[in-house]
Design an enzyme around this catalytic site. Structure first.
Site: not given
Ligand code: NAD
Ligand code: GLY
Length: 355
Positions: A109, A131, A173, A218, A228, A232, A236, A239, A243, A256
């Protein structure tokens, strides 16, 4: 140099070139892959002290950023009898930090983890902000959690062994963040000397500056919107396209960051059609991406198929497509009401091959 990620709970520091000694009370597992361990593990271990240190190596590559690797990691943690007072150290690129962060969030956990990134991409982006997650058959990063590291240590010395393409991918990025949030940072990137950037025999001061500037940006965004909800989301940018490209090419053709660079250009073409960006601004960004040896073009085979693939992305909330688009340079917006015909027009332009 230290930058704070300011959160309601569990704020933490990102340090740049400050890692002298790392001490822990309980057990520690350093999670990496064979390539990175071969190059840099000794250097890390010489600075690490803990009751017991275990080394876990995972398979290298985006194709292994999956639940199988999570299971492998968890099994190793159980075999080594790590408990809730233990700490994981993610020692690698974004693939390692995404896997380890997610593993840490679910092992018993949740146990502590820290990030020691070894790629530029992970230093400027992936290792900061919590993330975490893995890919599955339905797409990229679809399984995961928000789970913050306890600390992040970026050491530019590790970049000396990073191949040129990987360095370039990291810049994609940073450029993404500058376009969406901060025109001054864009100017900073424009002024960087690309020869110094690619010459790893030189002093690595240039990397430290890049990491610091990018992490500052960032950290500020994550501090304002950890989960997000709004701000935030702008990270993306590029992206949604990237993706689909990564998925269609089975993560084999582009890194990437390279796919993000192409995605930035595709998003900009859409922004151009909507009047959000001028032709000059689009060209300026493309030139900047090329300066860092990044690709900006992908030949789409079938624009309708590409369009349908958008709907697998988790950014297509409630089956509505969301595009992050720059509005001028240094500012961006989320658009969810763009006509299908307009999107298809842009995609079709990318089916034609380069002029
Ligand atoms: P990566 O982790 O696959 O690393 C790239 C390659 O470089 C690998 O082969 C790796 O073994 C090698 N490598 C790593 N460090 C090295 C070094 N110092 N010297 C030589 N080789 C080295 O790729 P990446 O670009 O670091 O990360 C990409 C991943 O990050 C993607 O999965 C992406 O989804 C994820 N990401 C996550 C976030 C986030 O916020 N969590 C943000 C951006 C990207
Ligand atoms: N890399 C995007 C984010 O951290 O939100």
């Amino acid at each position: 140099m230290n930058i704070k990620v300011n959160l309601e709970k569990n704020s933490y520091e990102v340090s740049v070139n400050e890692l002298k000694k790392l001490e822990f009370k309980g057990k520690v597992a350093v999670v990496s892959n064979a390539k990175i361990a071969g190059l840099h593990l000794q250097s890390l271990l010489s600075r690490l002290k803990a009751d017991e240190v275990f080394i876990i190596t995972l398979k290298d590559g985006e194709q292994y950023k999956n639940l199988q690797s999570i299971e492998e990691l968890l099994n190793q943690l159980f075999i080594s009898k790590l408990d809730r007072k233990s700490t994981l150290i993610a020692f690698g690129g974004g693939v390692i930090s995404d896997i380890v962060g997610f593993g840490a969030s679910i092992y018993q956990r949740g146990i502590d983890f820290i990030n020691i990134p070894t790629t530029l991409l992970a230093m400027v982006d992936a290792a900061v902000g919590g993330k975490t997650g893995v890919n599955n058959a339905f797409g990229k990063n679809l399984i995961g959690s928000f789970y913050q590291p306890r600390a992040v240590y970026c050491e530019s010395e590790f970049l000396k062994t990073l191949p040129q393409r990987e360095l370039s991918a990291g810049m994609a990025e940073f450029i993404k963040m500058a376009i969406t949030f901060d025109e001054k940072k864009l100017e900073f990137i424009e002024k960087l000397d690309e020869n110094a950037f690619f010459d790893k025999s030189l002093d690595d001061v240039i990397y430290a500056q890049i990491i610091f500037e990018s992490v500052k940006l960032k950290a500020d965004i994550v501090s304002k919107d950890e989960k997000e909800n709004d701000l935030r989301m702008l990270l993306n940018y590029g992206h949604t396209f990237a993706h689909v490209i990564e998925n269609q090419t089975q993560y084999k053709t582009f890194l990437h960051g390279e796919a993000v660079a192409i995605g930035i250009n595709m998003a900009n073409q859409l922004a151009l059609k909507l009047g959000f960006l001028s032709e000059v601004e689009c060209k300026k960004v493309e030139k900047l991406l090329h300066k860092f040896k990044l690709p900006t073009y992908y030949k789409i085979k079938d624009s309708n198929e590409f369009y349908e693939a958008f709907f697998l992305d988790k950014k297509s909330l409630n089956a509505k497509l969301h595009f992050i688009l720059p509005q001028g340079l240094g500012r961006a917006v989320i658009k969810n009401d763009i006509k299908k015909e307009l999107i298809l027009e842009v995609l079709t332009d990318f089916t034609k091959g380069r002029a």
